[in-house]
Scaffold this active site. Structure first.
Site, mmCIF file in Angstrom:
data_model
loop_
_atom_site.group_PDB
_atom_site.id
_atom_site.type_symbol
_atom_site.label_atom_id
_atom_site.label_comp_id
_atom_site.label_asym_id
_atom_site.label_seq_id
_atom_site.Cartn_x
_atom_site.Cartn_y
_atom_site.Cartn_z
ATOM 1 N N VAL A 142 -25.295 20.221 30.637
ATOM 2 C CA VAL A 142 -25.806 20.589 32.342
ATOM 3 C C VAL A 142 -24.208 20.206 32.704
ATOM 4 O O VAL A 142 -23.542 19.986 33.314
ATOM 5 C CB VAL A 142 -26.432 19.916 32.956
ATOM 6 C CG1 VAL A 142 -26.511 19.603 34.494
ATOM 7 C CG2 VAL A 142 -27.900 20.513 32.948
ATOM 8 N N ASP B 90 -18.222 10.104 29.678
ATOM 9 C CA ASP B 90 -19.728 9.471 29.235
ATOM 10 C C ASP B 90 -19.490 8.434 28.616
ATOM 11 O O ASP B 90 -18.136 7.836 28.094
ATOM 12 C CB ASP B 90 -19.743 10.963 27.809
ATOM 13 C CG ASP B 90 -21.109 11.488 27.841
ATOM 14 O OD1 ASP B 90 -21.656 11.734 27.756
ATOM 15 O OD2 ASP B 90 -21.469 10.581 27.030
ATOM 16 N N THR C 295 -32.134 16.502 35.662
ATOM 17 C CA THR C 295 -34.104 17.342 36.213
ATOM 18 C C THR C 295 -34.964 15.748 37.076
ATOM 19 O O THR C 295 -34.835 14.947 35.406
ATOM 20 C CB THR C 295 -34.619 18.178 35.076
ATOM 21 O OG1 THR C 295 -33.541 19.053 35.285
ATOM 22 C CG2 THR C 295 -36.189 18.410 35.324
ATOM 23 N N ARG D 110 -29.741 28.287 32.014
ATOM 24 C CA ARG D 110 -29.778 28.431 30.441
ATOM 25 C C ARG D 110 -28.980 28.011 28.798
ATOM 26 O O ARG D 110 -27.484 28.512 29.263
ATOM 27 C CB ARG D 110 -31.073 29.693 30.372
ATOM 28 C CG ARG D 110 -31.796 30.594 31.051
ATOM 29 C CD ARG D 110 -31.483 31.341 31.407
ATOM 30 N NE ARG D 110 -30.619 32.223 31.245
ATOM 31 C CZ ARG D 110 -29.878 33.592 30.975
ATOM 32 N NH1 ARG D 110 -30.958 34.583 29.839
ATOM 33 N NH2 ARG D 110 -28.979 34.259 32.160
ATOM 34 N N LYS E 212 -36.832 22.500 41.285
ATOM 35 C CA LYS E 212 -36.805 22.624 39.717
ATOM 36 C C LYS E 212 -37.125 21.949 38.280
ATOM 37 O O LYS E 212 -37.850 23.762 38.073
ATOM 38 C CB LYS E 212 -36.063 21.289 39.409
ATOM 39 C CG LYS E 212 -35.380 21.548 37.880
ATOM 40 C CD LYS E 212 -34.414 22.323 37.463
ATOM 41 C CE LYS E 212 -34.645 22.317 35.683
ATOM 42 N NZ LYS E 212 -33.497 23.412 35.424
ATOM 43 N N ASN F 139 -38.953 25.773 36.239
ATOM 44 C CA ASN F 139 -39.188 25.874 35.023
ATOM 45 C C ASN F 139 -40.655 25.906 34.803
ATOM 46 O O ASN F 139 -41.348 26.663 33.900
ATOM 47 C CB ASN F 139 -39.444 24.873 34.583
ATOM 48 C CG ASN F 139 -37.027 24.707 34.098
ATOM 49 O OD1 ASN F 139 -36.939 25.394 34.634
ATOM 50 N ND2 ASN F 139 -36.822 23.853 33.588
ATOM 51 N N LEU G 56 -40.981 37.439 30.339
ATOM 52 C CA LEU G 56 -42.185 38.109 29.350
ATOM 53 C C LEU G 56 -42.294 38.589 28.026
ATOM 54 O O LEU G 56 -42.857 39.211 27.238
ATOM 55 C CB LEU G 56 -42.716 39.397 30.975
ATOM 56 C CG LEU G 56 -43.035 39.073 32.197
ATOM 57 C CD1 LEU G 56 -43.735 40.561 32.340
ATOM 58 C CD2 LEU G 56 -44.513 38.116 32.281
ATOM 59 N N CYS H 290 -36.636 21.274 27.470
ATOM 60 C CA CYS H 290 -36.908 22.008 29.117
ATOM 61 C C CYS H 290 -38.544 22.101 29.186
ATOM 62 O O CYS H 290 -38.721 21.196 29.830
ATOM 63 C CB CYS H 290 -35.556 22.747 29.846
ATOM 64 S SG CYS H 290 -34.040 22.359 29.512
HETATM 65 C C1 UGA Z 1 -34.703 26.704 30.940
HETATM 66 C C2 UGA Z 1 -34.885 27.681 32.144
HETATM 67 O O1 UGA Z 1 -34.798 29.060 32.096
HETATM 68 C C3 UGA Z 1 -32.887 27.591 32.930
HETATM 69 O O2 UGA Z 1 -33.501 28.192 33.950
HETATM 70 C C4 UGA Z 1 -33.020 24.965 33.130
HETATM 71 O O3 UGA Z 1 -32.143 25.517 33.888
HETATM 72 C C5 UGA Z 1 -33.304 25.429 31.782
HETATM 73 O O4 UGA Z 1 -34.488 25.001 31.304
HETATM 74 C C6 UGA Z 1 -33.389 23.417 31.938
HETATM 75 O O5 UGA Z 1 -34.054 22.989 33.049
HETATM 76 O O6 UGA Z 1 -31.894 23.478 32.030
HETATM 77 P P1 UGA Z 1 -33.006 27.046 28.313
HETATM 78 O O7 UGA Z 1 -34.935 25.938 28.037
HETATM 79 O O8 UGA Z 1 -32.537 26.787 28.252
HETATM 80 O O9 UGA Z 1 -33.600 27.029 30.039
HETATM 81 O O10 UGA Z 1 -33.572 28.109 27.680
HETATM 82 P P2 UGA Z 1 -34.878 29.851 27.852
HETATM 83 O O11 UGA Z 1 -34.392 30.616 27.966
HETATM 84 O O12 UGA Z 1 -35.659 29.159 29.381
HETATM 85 O O13 UGA Z 1 -35.948 29.397 26.772
HETATM 86 C C7 UGA Z 1 -36.809 29.144 26.674
HETATM 87 C C8 UGA Z 1 -37.304 28.425 25.535
HETATM 88 O O14 UGA Z 1 -38.531 29.442 25.908
HETATM 89 C C9 UGA Z 1 -37.145 29.307 24.230
HETATM 90 O O15 UGA Z 1 -38.239 28.502 23.765
HETATM 91 C C10 UGA Z 1 -37.287 30.493 23.985
HETATM 92 O O16 UGA Z 1 -37.272 31.490 22.891
HETATM 93 C C11 UGA Z 1 -38.454 31.552 25.198
HETATM 94 N N1 UGA Z 1 -38.847 32.491 25.682
HETATM 95 C C12 UGA Z 1 -37.894 32.853 26.050
HETATM 96 C C13 UGA Z 1 -39.845 32.954 25.201
HETATM 97 O O17 UGA Z 1 -40.721 33.281 24.265
HETATM 98 N N2 UGA Z 1 -40.537 34.496 25.815
HETATM 99 C C14 UGA Z 1 -39.346 34.643 27.180
HETATM 100 O O18 UGA Z 1 -39.463 35.537 27.417
HETATM 101 C C15 UGA Z 1 -38.361 33.843 27.262
#
Ligand code: UGA
Length: 427
Positions: free
Chosen positions: A6, A25, A116, A149, A199, A203, A245, A255
């Site tokens: 972030v 940092d 967060t 993300r 937030k 999530n 989905l 996260c």
């Molecule tokens: C997530 C949120 O999407 C962000 O909006 C948020 O800012 C971030 O957490 C955070 O709190 O810092 P992130 O963890 O980087 O982002 O990644 P995602 O793209 O959300 O994926 C999370 C997990 O869900 C991964 O393991 C991914 O493979 C899985 N996923 C995602 C699924 O299994 N199916 C989906 O349809 C989407």
């Protein structure tokens, strides 16, 4: 303050739109690396942007908190908020930074929390600064949660869906508006508690969407329906939306799992039993169990089997392996006695540091060679390059043409035509 995902990405993007940014940092080694042009994480597009803005003198790095605080009008807290064993959030880094800011402040500052944090943390940060501020200068605490993300962080930051700013007074509003004006995104102003809740609520909702479709995937498997068609069909309803989905072997990362536990804990402390979110966690855990069972049902005994695992990162486009379902799966297979040949485009080094050293895991440098001599191949991360795998070569190099696809990357009919025994999620 803080150069993790972030802090580093937002600092760089603020510099990119013209602001002058000092990234601070406390990890001197990391600061040295950044000063020398190195980037501690893999994030598409980030390296170029850092170099460009350092050259333009809009972006610099220091280990001196004092230097950062004295020379800034707006101070972002972007330090980590790790989970405690009971699921609650460890806020000691946030508190430490708040004290440092208080100690070094000699003029009005806007202190923005981007980490967060549980609802009502802003209030605590305010009280801490008030208590430790020697110079007795005025300040405002603002909550500005980040929605990027990993793997898409630069794009998400440069083109946000919305910017959420929680304030207690009007004083910081104009400065925050000016700061974000170049991003041309809708800004919503709220009170601090609401911004903090947005937030965790966002999530948790996204995690809920994934668990929902994963639960549907189980029904699809029991009935012969296809979860992708169901997701497309419901996703075309604007009120539902197709994103998040995608059925999978479960969500991971630094996260969703952490924020779900934190939100459940926060609710518990407020006397509310958030059972819906507990079910989201339970479905996610069950999804991994079901996937492992799919593998053992097919291979029967794991002992002395050689399995190729493609993908170690918790998702595509990142080298991050924190709470990666792929690594959980690797551990389960090794515990069962299998030996692994693994490949990931970016996450091999970080995976090596997490997976216990074992002569049962071979790290292979090239994706098309990884399946050689294996009894089966598993797709554990949705890397787009896996779609370009040479499937003909894979079929020939496997001792048995069996694929377990935990990310539904391939078409079942096509895989069957190519001669694979192909098992995916909900199809
Ligand atoms: C997530 C949120 O999407 C962000 O909006 C948020 O800012 C971030 O957490 C955070 O709190 O810092 P992130 O963890 O980087 O982002 O990644 P995602 O793209 O959300 O994926 C999370 C997990 O869900 C991964 O393991 C991914 O493979 C899985 N996923 C995602 C699924 O299994 N199916 C989906 O349809 C989407």
């Amino acid at each position: 303050m803080g150069t993790g995902y972030v802090g580093l990405v937002s600092g760089t993007c603020f510099a990119e739109v013209g602001h002058t940014v000092i990234c601070v940092d406390s990890d001197a080694k990391k600061v040295e690396l950044l000063q020398a042009g190195g980037i501690p994480i893999y994030e598409p597009g980030l390296e170029e942007l850092v170099h460009k803005n350092v050259a333009a003198k809009r972006l610099s790095f220091t280990a001196s908190r004092k230097e950062g605080i004295e020379n800034s009008d707006i101070i972002f807290i972007a330090v980590s908020t790790p989970p405690r064993p009971d699921g609650s959030v460890d806020l000691s880094f946030v508190e430490a930074v708040a004290r440092e800011i208080a100690g070094a402040m000699t003029s009005y500052k806007i202190i923005v929390d981007k980490s967060t944090v549980p609802v009502r943390t802003g209030q605590k940060v305010s009280e801490t600064i008030e208590r430790y501020c020697k110079a007795k200068v005025e300040f405002d605490v603002v909550s500005n949660p980040e929605f990027l993300r990993e793997g898409f962080a630069v794009a998400d930051l440069m083109k946000p869906d919305r910017i959420v700013i929680g304030t207690r007074s009007q004083r910081p509003v104009q400065a925050m508006r000016d700061l974000y004006a170049p991003f041309n995104a809708p800004i919503i102003f709220t009170d601090i508690n609401s911004a903090e809740l947005i937030k965790h609520a966002a999530n948790s909702f996204l995690a809920l969407k994934i668990s929902y479709i994963n639960a549907i995937s189980q029904i699809c498997e029991a009935t012969g329906a296809n979860v992708e068609e169901v997701a497309n069909g419901i996703g075309m309803d604007d009120r539902i939306g197709r994103r998040f989905l995608n059925a999978s072997l479960g969500f991971g990362g630094s996260c969703f799992p952490k924020d779900l536990s934190a939100f459940i804990k926060i609710s518990e402390q407020l006397g509310i039993d958030f059972r819906l979110l507990k079910e989201v966690q339970a479905i996610n855990a069950a999804q991994m169990e079901r996937f492992v069972a799919k593998i053992t049902d097919t291979l029967w005994i794991l002992k002395d089997k050689r399995i190729c695992v493609l993908g170690l990162a918790f998702k595509q486009n990142t080298d991050d392996v924190r709470m990666s379902p792929a690594l959980t799966l690797c551990q389960r297979l090794v515990q069962g006695g299998a030996s692994l040949r693994v490949y990931d485009p970016k996450a091999m080094e970080k995976a090596k540091a997490v997976l216990p050293p074992s002569d049962q895991v071979a790290y292979v440098a090239d994706m098309d060679s990884a399946p050689e001599g294996c009894d089966a191949v598993v797709i554990a991360t949705e890397w787009p390059e896996f779609k370009k795998l040479d499937l003909e070569r894979m079929r020939k190099s496997l001792t048995h043409p069996i694929m377990f696809d935990g990310r539904n990357l391939f078409d079942p009919a096509e895989m069957e035509r190519l001669g694979f025994i192909y098992k995916s999620i909900g199809r």
